[in-house]
Scaffold this active site. Sequence first.
Site, PDB file in Angstrom:
ATOM      1  N   ASN A   1       0.860  -1.181   0.000  1.00  0.00           N
ATOM      2  CA  ASN A   1       0.000   0.000   0.000  1.00  0.00           C
ATOM      3  C   ASN A   1       0.901   1.237   0.000  1.00  0.00           C
ATOM      4  O   ASN A   1       1.480   1.583   1.014  1.00  0.00           O
ATOM      5  CB  ASN A   1      -0.891  -0.047   1.257  1.00  0.00           C
ATOM      6  CG  ASN A   1      -1.741   1.196   1.403  1.00  0.00           C
ATOM      7  OD1 ASN A   1      -1.803   2.025   0.505  1.00  0.00           O
ATOM      8  ND2 ASN A   1      -2.403   1.307   2.555  1.00  0.00           N
TER       9      ASN A   1
ATOM     10  N   LYS B   1       0.077   4.231  -0.365  1.00  0.00           N
ATOM     11  CA  LYS B   1      -0.614   5.392   0.226  1.00  0.00           C
ATOM     12  C   LYS B   1      -0.431   6.619  -0.675  1.00  0.00           C
ATOM     13  O   LYS B   1      -0.359   6.471  -1.899  1.00  0.00           O
ATOM     14  CB  LYS B   1      -0.128   5.630   1.652  1.00  0.00           C
ATOM     15  CG  LYS B   1      -0.250   4.355   2.507  1.00  0.00           C
ATOM     16  CD  LYS B   1      -0.103   4.574   3.974  1.00  0.00           C
ATOM     17  CE  LYS B   1      -0.231   3.238   4.686  1.00  0.00           C
ATOM     18  NZ  LYS B   1      -0.187   3.344   6.143  1.00  0.00           N
TER      19      LYS B   1
ATOM     20  N   HIS C   1      -9.583   1.127   4.678  1.00  0.00           N
ATOM     21  CA  HIS C   1      -8.318   1.336   5.387  1.00  0.00           C
ATOM     22  C   HIS C   1      -8.564   2.258   6.586  1.00  0.00           C
ATOM     23  O   HIS C   1      -9.365   3.185   6.510  1.00  0.00           O
ATOM     24  CB  HIS C   1      -7.275   1.941   4.445  1.00  0.00           C
ATOM     25  CG  HIS C   1      -5.912   1.931   5.055  1.00  0.00           C
ATOM     26  ND1 HIS C   1      -5.505   2.876   5.970  1.00  0.00           N
ATOM     27  CD2 HIS C   1      -4.895   1.053   4.937  1.00  0.00           C
ATOM     28  CE1 HIS C   1      -4.274   2.578   6.368  1.00  0.00           C
ATOM     29  NE2 HIS C   1      -3.883   1.474   5.762  1.00  0.00           N
TER      30      HIS C   1
ATOM     31  N   GLU D   1      -6.955   4.627   7.802  1.00  0.00           N
ATOM     32  CA  GLU D   1      -6.742   6.063   7.590  1.00  0.00           C
ATOM     33  C   GLU D   1      -7.997   6.707   7.017  1.00  0.00           C
ATOM     34  O   GLU D   1      -8.335   7.840   7.358  1.00  0.00           O
ATOM     35  CB  GLU D   1      -5.510   6.275   6.688  1.00  0.00           C
ATOM     36  CG  GLU D   1      -4.229   6.017   7.465  1.00  0.00           C
ATOM     37  CD  GLU D   1      -3.060   5.502   6.649  1.00  0.00           C
ATOM     38  OE1 GLU D   1      -3.096   5.564   5.413  1.00  0.00           O
ATOM     39  OE2 GLU D   1      -2.095   5.021   7.285  1.00  0.00           O
TER      40      GLU D   1
ATOM     41  N   GLU E   1      -5.467  -4.992  10.470  1.00  0.00           N
ATOM     42  CA  GLU E   1      -4.444  -3.966  10.678  1.00  0.00           C
ATOM     43  C   GLU E   1      -4.752  -3.193  11.955  1.00  0.00           C
ATOM     44  O   GLU E   1      -5.562  -2.253  11.930  1.00  0.00           O
ATOM     45  CB  GLU E   1      -4.423  -2.988   9.501  1.00  0.00           C
ATOM     46  CG  GLU E   1      -4.140  -3.629   8.166  1.00  0.00           C
ATOM     47  CD  GLU E   1      -3.613  -2.616   7.167  1.00  0.00           C
ATOM     48  OE1 GLU E   1      -2.456  -2.726   6.778  1.00  0.00           O
ATOM     49  OE2 GLU E   1      -4.366  -1.693   6.799  1.00  0.00           O
TER      50      GLU E   1
ATOM     51  N   GLY F   1       2.195   2.378  10.686  1.00  0.00           N
ATOM     52  CA  GLY F   1       3.101   3.514  10.534  1.00  0.00           C
ATOM     53  C   GLY F   1       3.812   3.917  11.809  1.00  0.00           C
ATOM     54  O   GLY F   1       4.432   4.980  11.867  1.00  0.00           O
TER      55      GLY F   1
ATOM     56  N   SER G   1       3.306  -2.003  10.342  1.00  0.00           N
ATOM     57  CA  SER G   1       4.750  -2.023  10.614  1.00  0.00           C
ATOM     58  C   SER G   1       5.422  -3.347  10.263  1.00  0.00           C
ATOM     59  O   SER G   1       6.383  -3.757  10.907  1.00  0.00           O
ATOM     60  CB  SER G   1       5.034  -1.632  12.078  1.00  0.00           C
ATOM     61  OG  SER G   1       4.612  -0.305  12.312  1.00  0.00           O
TER      62      SER G   1
HETATM   63  P1  PGA Z   1       2.695   0.382   7.623  1.00  0.00           P
HETATM   64  O1  PGA Z   1       1.216   0.557   6.988  1.00  0.00           O
HETATM   65  O2  PGA Z   1       3.259  -0.888   7.057  1.00  0.00           O
HETATM   66  O3  PGA Z   1       3.438   1.606   7.176  1.00  0.00           O
HETATM   67  O4  PGA Z   1       2.514   0.314   9.098  1.00  0.00           O
HETATM   68  C1  PGA Z   1       0.394  -0.562   6.781  1.00  0.00           C
HETATM   69  C2  PGA Z   1      -0.904  -0.117   6.156  1.00  0.00           C
HETATM   70  O5  PGA Z   1      -1.406   0.960   6.491  1.00  0.00           O
HETATM   71  O6  PGA Z   1      -1.480  -0.839   5.322  1.00  0.00           O
END
Ligand code: PGA
Length: 254
Positions: free
Chosen positions: A10, A12, A96, A98, A166, A172, A212
């Site tokens: 992803n 983003k 997601h 976010e 997740e 992140g 992460s």
């Molecule tokens: P990250 O994000 O690996 O940077 O923690 C994962 C995601 O949001 O799918």
Amino acid sequence: MARKFFVGGNWKCNGTAEEVKKIVNTLNEAQVPSQDVVEVVVSPPYVFLPMVKSILRPDFYVAAQNCWVKKGGAFTGEVSAEMLVNLEIPWVILGHSERRALLNETNEFVGDKVAYALAQGLKVIACVGETLEQRESGSTMDVVAAQTKAIADRVSNWSNVVIAYEPVWAIGTGKVASPAQAQEVHDELRKWLAKNVSADVAATTRIIYGGSVNGGNCKELGGQADVDGFLVGGASLKPEFIDIIKAAEVKKSA
Ligand code: PGA
């Protein structure tokens, strides 16, 4: 039926055209396990999707990071599922955290999006996960079950769905869930599917972990019985994404 390991990247809201080409070049040159062992899907921002699709190796696939909840029309700024189908984009990430947190997408709205996208012929990576407060208050499974139920209420065919667990506190932050924490929720989710959808859907639906994931922790996480792959954010922009794809090999020796 064995669940094929799934690794999603992803990207983003990151990248310039030059940077995106560089990432694709790295992927194209990489030696990775065959398609029988791992399914790889990368998700660039919308504007780069056609370019990435045209230059990406044919054994890797692309996903959009979102799509509109119903048929296109007067919805300024949105991209419809039909448009993705028209451009032969096979996958879409929906729900997601976010988007749930920053754009106020509710469980029901995400469920509607998943159902609509599937009905148009897209494959869906549907994201679920609890916040730190929810985990600390002991409601992880209630939260994840409610998010999954909103999808299950609207979807009857699960063959084109991958669930991405997740935990929001791990996204992140560099604070990856421990293999035991991930396995526990994946196992509970599978039991939830068995009880509320069907034994077959529970056995065949891939539940991938995100938050992460990196080149160093992917093997141990991937070795957990109910972890069927990953959705990777930050590390998917780096060459270590190749190591994460290779983690699929852990299932062979399992
Ligand atoms: P990250 O994000 O690996 O940077 O923690 C994962 C995601 O949001 O799918």
